[in-house]
Write an enzyme that holds these catalytic residues in place. Structure first.
Site, PDB file in Angstrom:
ATOM      1  N   ASP A 155       1.223   5.317   0.186  1.00 11.87           N
ATOM      2  CA  ASP A 155       0.460   6.367   0.849  1.00 11.87           C
ATOM      3  C   ASP A 155       0.025   7.452  -0.136  1.00 11.87           C
ATOM      4  O   ASP A 155       0.444   7.470  -1.298  1.00 11.87           O
ATOM      5  CB  ASP A 155       1.291   7.000   1.962  1.00 11.87           C
ATOM      6  CG  ASP A 155       1.482   6.061   3.148  1.00 11.87           C
ATOM      7  OD1 ASP A 155       0.632   5.170   3.331  1.00 11.87           O
ATOM      8  OD2 ASP A 155       2.471   6.238   3.880  1.00 11.87           O
TER       9      ASP A 155
ATOM     10  N   ARG B 159       9.635   7.203   4.363  1.00 10.68           N
ATOM     11  CA  ARG B 159       9.634   8.657   4.524  1.00 10.68           C
ATOM     12  C   ARG B 159      10.153   9.068   5.892  1.00 10.68           C
ATOM     13  O   ARG B 159      10.829  10.089   6.030  1.00 10.68           O
ATOM     14  CB  ARG B 159       8.222   9.193   4.289  1.00 10.68           C
ATOM     15  CG  ARG B 159       7.764   9.074   2.823  1.00 10.68           C
ATOM     16  CD  ARG B 159       6.279   9.318   2.690  1.00 10.68           C
ATOM     17  NE  ARG B 159       5.902  10.617   3.223  1.00 10.68           N
ATOM     18  CZ  ARG B 159       4.657  10.945   3.557  1.00 10.68           C
ATOM     19  NH1 ARG B 159       3.675  10.061   3.424  1.00 10.68           N
ATOM     20  NH2 ARG B 159       4.394  12.146   4.023  1.00 10.68           N
TER      21      ARG B 159
ATOM     22  N   ARG C 188       0.844  -1.187   0.000  1.00 11.27           N
ATOM     23  CA  ARG C 188       0.000   0.000   0.000  1.00 11.27           C
ATOM     24  C   ARG C 188       0.883   1.241   0.000  1.00 11.27           C
ATOM     25  O   ARG C 188       1.586   1.503   0.984  1.00 11.27           O
ATOM     26  CB  ARG C 188      -0.898   0.008   1.244  1.00 11.27           C
ATOM     27  CG  ARG C 188      -1.870  -1.144   1.307  1.00 11.27           C
ATOM     28  CD  ARG C 188      -2.712  -1.088   2.562  1.00 11.27           C
ATOM     29  NE  ARG C 188      -1.924  -1.267   3.770  1.00 11.27           N
ATOM     30  CZ  ARG C 188      -2.445  -1.345   4.998  1.00 11.27           C
ATOM     31  NH1 ARG C 188      -3.750  -1.214   5.166  1.00 11.27           N
ATOM     32  NH2 ARG C 188      -1.669  -1.524   6.045  1.00 11.27           N
TER      33      ARG C 188
END
Length: 257
Positions: free
Chosen positions: A51, A194, A49
């Site tokens: 973001d 991140r 997944r």
């Protein structure tokens, strides 16, 4: 039959991969297009997944349908129907137990930072005004390979059962006024890359030390790590699978182990 679909997309206009109740997602757009063309409801399962705002140069998903006479025809029709920011690169027949998420043996991400202002990559890179120390960031990146619990880089609200990941590559390089961070592992936690980039930048700007970085990793506390780098610089660039899940065993390093 079960098929793997290989796609790439610009994530700017999407709230990530996964279907959302009140926002556009890549999964939703792809499922609707497949359902329209195959004339029945199609559900797809992705390799992972991404973001909101994150891009993918290569992502795989699987779906089940009746045997396709010619997968290339469906690929062409999908690309004609899908919006311009999503591209189907391949549709591959796999064995009936193959799973796009659980059979992946490695995922690779790249994070792109611009060192000079570039109006043509506003949505595809993170622009910073000062240059950090690449040498320090690479020293810290090597430290990641010595750990396997990355709870300190995970979102606090998550449904995962373990925070363990096996990172086998993490390094920075400077190319044409860009800093590019490459990281590969068997799995990643939500927001993990991140958060790592944001923390490595703090090391590069000498706001924290390498010893601090060790302590952050040992703490398992997200609040002690740096702020997450912006989404637009992050790309899922590669997902690897064992060749034996493919019916025709494609000889392609981007697909096989």
């Amino acid at each position: 039959m079960r098929y793997f679909i290989e796609i790439s997309y610009n994530g700017k206009n999407y709230h990530g991969w996964q279907v959302q109740p009140d926002a556009a997602s890549v999964q939703e757009v792809l499922e609707k297009s497949l359902s329209t063309l195959l004339r029945k409801e199609i559900k797809i399962t992705g390799a992972g997944r991404t973001d909101t705002g994150v891009h993918a140069k290569q992502l795989f998903a699987h779906f089940d349908t009746e045997p396709l006479a010619d997968a290339s025809v469906l690929q062409f029709r999908l690309n004609s129907l899908l919006p311009k920011d999503i591209s189907v690169k391949n549709i591959l027949e796999v064995n009936e137990e193959a799973h796009a998420r659980f059979d992946a043996v490695e995922r690779e991400y790249k994070y792109v930072i611009n060192l000079e202002k570039d109006p043509f990559s506003i949505d595809l890179a993170y622009f910073i005004y000062q240059q950090p120390s690449v040498a320090l960031m690479n020293q810290a990146a090597k430290i990641l390979l010595d750990y396997n619990d990355f709870q300190c880089f995970s979102r606090s609200r998550t449904d995962v059962k373990t925070y363990y990941c096996n990172i086998n590559k993490a390094s920075w390089e400077e190319v044409d006024q860009q800093l590019i961070f490459t990281i590969a592992a068997d799995r990643f936690l939500r927001n993990m890359v991140r958060a790592i980039v944001g923390t490595l930048l703090e090391i590069g700007f000498e706001k924290i030390t390498l010893e601090d970085f060790h302590n952050i990793l040992k703490s398992r506390d997200r609040s002690k790590a740096g702020a997450s780098a912006p989404a637009q610089g992050l790309f899922l660039t590669r997902v690897r699978y064992p060749n034996n899940i493919f019916i025709n065993e494609p000889i392609n390093e981007s697909l096989g182990q």
